[in-house]
Design a protein around this motif. Structure first.
Motif, mmCIF file in Angstrom:
data_model
loop_
_atom_site.group_PDB
_atom_site.id
_atom_site.type_symbol
_atom_site.label_atom_id
_atom_site.label_comp_id
_atom_site.label_asym_id
_atom_site.label_seq_id
_atom_site.Cartn_x
_atom_site.Cartn_y
_atom_site.Cartn_z
ATOM 1 N N GLY A 88 0.796 -1.227 0.000
ATOM 2 C CA GLY A 88 0.000 0.000 0.000
ATOM 3 C C GLY A 88 0.824 1.270 0.000
ATOM 4 N N GLN A 123 0.473 9.890 2.723
ATOM 5 C CA GLN A 123 -0.326 8.749 3.188
ATOM 6 C C GLN A 123 -0.334 8.721 4.704
ATOM 7 N N LEU A 127 -1.556 0.248 6.980
ATOM 8 C CA LEU A 127 -1.106 -0.591 5.872
ATOM 9 C C LEU A 127 -0.409 -1.802 6.484
ATOM 10 N N ASP A 251 -7.798 0.826 3.509
ATOM 11 C CA ASP A 251 -6.533 0.881 2.765
ATOM 12 C C ASP A 251 -5.818 2.222 2.945
ATOM 13 N N ASN A 499 -5.990 0.220 -2.546
ATOM 14 C CA ASN A 499 -4.878 -0.406 -3.263
ATOM 15 C C ASN A 499 -5.191 -1.855 -3.611
#
Length: 561
Positions: A88, A123, A127, A251, A499
């Motif tokens: 991810g 981000q 993950l 995600d 993802n």
């Protein structure tokens, strides 16, 4: 640089250091040492040697903040070649740190090390990482927790505490041996013997009272569960007895919050939920079991953990949740239809509205000749009737250094010939073409990809993962995709951004993304058995016009094949 031994203490310390002051937090460098080693572990009354990281099962959690640089030195002490994928993380221009063996790197050989050095840019959320070679991710996996920047806190109420819930699978036998035996037969490996939560199957399994994960909660407080499906082959329903869950992220992308009794995660997917401890003090099971609405054998047993209110004795029998039925397609489709990107001013959904290139990929199972197999044939899988053959040189290295003869760039944009993809089961002419064929994409191209399940042998749900990118799931449906009618129903405002996406059984999914990350990026079914059979391909995204739009030079110490 210390090996992680007490992740619970670390996350508390991490949060204290980063939230205790009002001063801005600068981007930091987070260093980790991963020692890949073999340890004896016992589950279900069976002891066996397994491959671990730092002797932990699951492995250590990577903690970082958006904007940080993460450096992980992986030293391989095990007898298997190894590579680690940071599932991810977009790895902008930096495919050298992505991890899939023979795609972006040669594996780390026994006795050798490799440093994964990457930035966490744009981000935040949950993950995970896992081995990306053979079936070693059965035991080599762990969470990645990315905290948001202080000036952009959670867009939902701050939880009292948070914890990781990682689903896995356990085989009593050695999984690599089982897989090799199955390949010699040309058939699938056996289903797992149990699912696990944080490496533990729970008290419904033999010898597992002590192998049960428990979360103690205080009445009236809210908890954030970071849920990861690290199982190899099963989509899983999850519920907490007596408690609603509020979905706030998938995600590592914030969603519009919604309340649900159960959630569904395919292999590779993550979901963050808020749980309010607002029920009468008691012990409540958290439980997961597979979703399968096709005639495919699976490990259908239920894994449990315990949510326990403070002060309630361990002698109290936990309450069991109402999970959806194993074949509850209606719940699965309904749940996924509720997922929407937050699409706020701070966290916009930048959906490509203009499409430069349209792709249509059919997903199929098949059989190819295998003289050494028992029946003379072996099961395979394909995209557009191409069964992907893994190279012996890493594709990114071949691309970067212009090494010829490693791959071709003629992966077809469409299947060889149209047919009724989801009609009656097709059991004849099931052969596929073989090749290491990639799809070449110009930098900054906007892609629309339709993933269409087929009834070659059988329909089945497929969780597809694209490396190097997030994408928007703009549409999905059951049956054959209709290019004239279905695009009118696409959600181009706030579709879920992911993802990894599930293609429904006997149905289709439409995704869009902008190819603004140069390099070689793997796309594959995240059911390990299908990946092994060839249900995979890769995109070669060309460099842009400037050095800032080009693949970075490879790091020193890149493993050799």
């Amino acid at each position: 640089m210390q090996r992680i031994r007490n992740p619970s203490f670390l996350v508390l310390l991490f949060c204290f250091l980063e939230f205790s002051g009002s001063f801005p937090v600068e981007a930091a460098v987070k260093k980790y040492q991963f020692d890949v080693q073999v340890n004896n572990v016992s589950r279900l009354c069976h002891a066996k040697p397994i491959v671990t990281v730092n002797g932990m099962f699951p492995g250590p959690t990577i903690y970082a903040r958006e904007g940080d640089r993460v450096i992980v030195n992986v030293t391989n002490h095990a007898q298997y070649n190894m590579s680690i994928h940071w599932h991810g993380l977009k790895q902008y221009r930096n495919g050298w740190a992505d991890g899939p063996a023979y795609i972006t790197q040669c594996p780390i050989q026994t006795g050798h090390s490799y440093v994964y050095d990457f930035n966490v840019t744009g981000q935040r959320g949950t993950l995970w990482w896992h081995a990306h070679i053979l079936w070693l991710r059965a035991t080599v996996y762990g969470a990645i927790v990315i905290m948001p920047k202080p000036e952009k806190p959670f867009p939902f109420p701050q939880p009292h505490l948070e914890t990781n819930i990682i689903f896995g699978e356990w085989w009593n036998g050695d999984i690599e041996t089982l897989v090799n035996q199955a390949n010699q037969l040309g058939s699938p490996p056996p289903a797992s013997d149990a699912h696990t939560i944080n490496g533990k199957p729970g008290p419904l399994f033999p010898c597992s009272e002590k192998h049960t994960f428990a979360l103690e909660v205080e009445a009236g407080k809210t908890y954030l569960l970071r849920i990861i499906n690290a199982a190899l082959n099963d989509e899983l329903f999850f519920a907490v007895a007596g408690h609603d869950m509020t979905v706030v992220e998938i995600d590592a992308v914030y969603t519009k919050p919604f309340i649900t009794k159960a959630i569904l995660l395919g292999p590779g997917q993550t979901t963050n939920v808020l749980v309010n401890a607002n029920r009468p003090p008691n012990r409540y099971f958290m439980a997961a079991r597979p979703f399968m609405d096709a005639p495919v054998p699976i490990d259908n047993k239920t894994v449990t953990a315990i949510l326990q209110y403070k002060g309630v004795p361990n002698t109290v029998l936990p309450v069991f949740p109402n999970l959806p039925a194993p074949n509850d397609t209606t719940f699965a489709l309904g749940y996924n239809s509720k997922l929407r990107s937050l699409n706020s001013a701070s966290f916009p959904a930048n959906v490509p509205l203009k499409v430069d290139r349209q792709l249509f990929y059919t997903i199929g199972l098949g059989t190819n000749p295998c003289p050494s197999c028992v029946n003379g044939t072996k099961l395979v899988a394909s995209l557009n009737n191409v069964t992907f053959i893994m190279p012996k040189t890493a594709l990114l290295q071949a691309h970067y250094f212009n090494i010829s003869g490693v791959f071709r760039t003629d992966f077809p944009d469409r299947p060889p010939k149209p047919f009724n993809y989801t009609g009656a089961p097709l059991t004849a002419n099931l052969g596929t073409s073989l090749g290491t064929r990639l799809s070449r994409v110009e930098f900054n191209t906007t892609i629309e990809l339709i993933l269409q399940d087929t009834n070659l042998l059988t329909v089945e749900s497929h969780p597809f993962h694209l490396h190097g990118y997030n994408f928007f799931v703009v549409g999905t449906g059951v049956g054959n995709f209709d290019p004239k009618k279905d695009p009118a129903k696409f959600n181009l405002v706030d579709p879920p951004e992911r993802n990894t996406v599930g293609v429904p059984t006997g149905g289709w999914t439409a995704i869009r993304f902008r190819a603004d990350n140069p390099g070689v990026w793997f796309m594959h079914c995240h059911l390990e058995v299908h990946t092994m059979w060839g249900l995979k391909m890769a995109f070669v995204v060309e460099n842009g016009k400037t050095p800032e739009e080009s693949v970075l030079p490879p790091p020193k110490g890149l493993p050799r094949c």
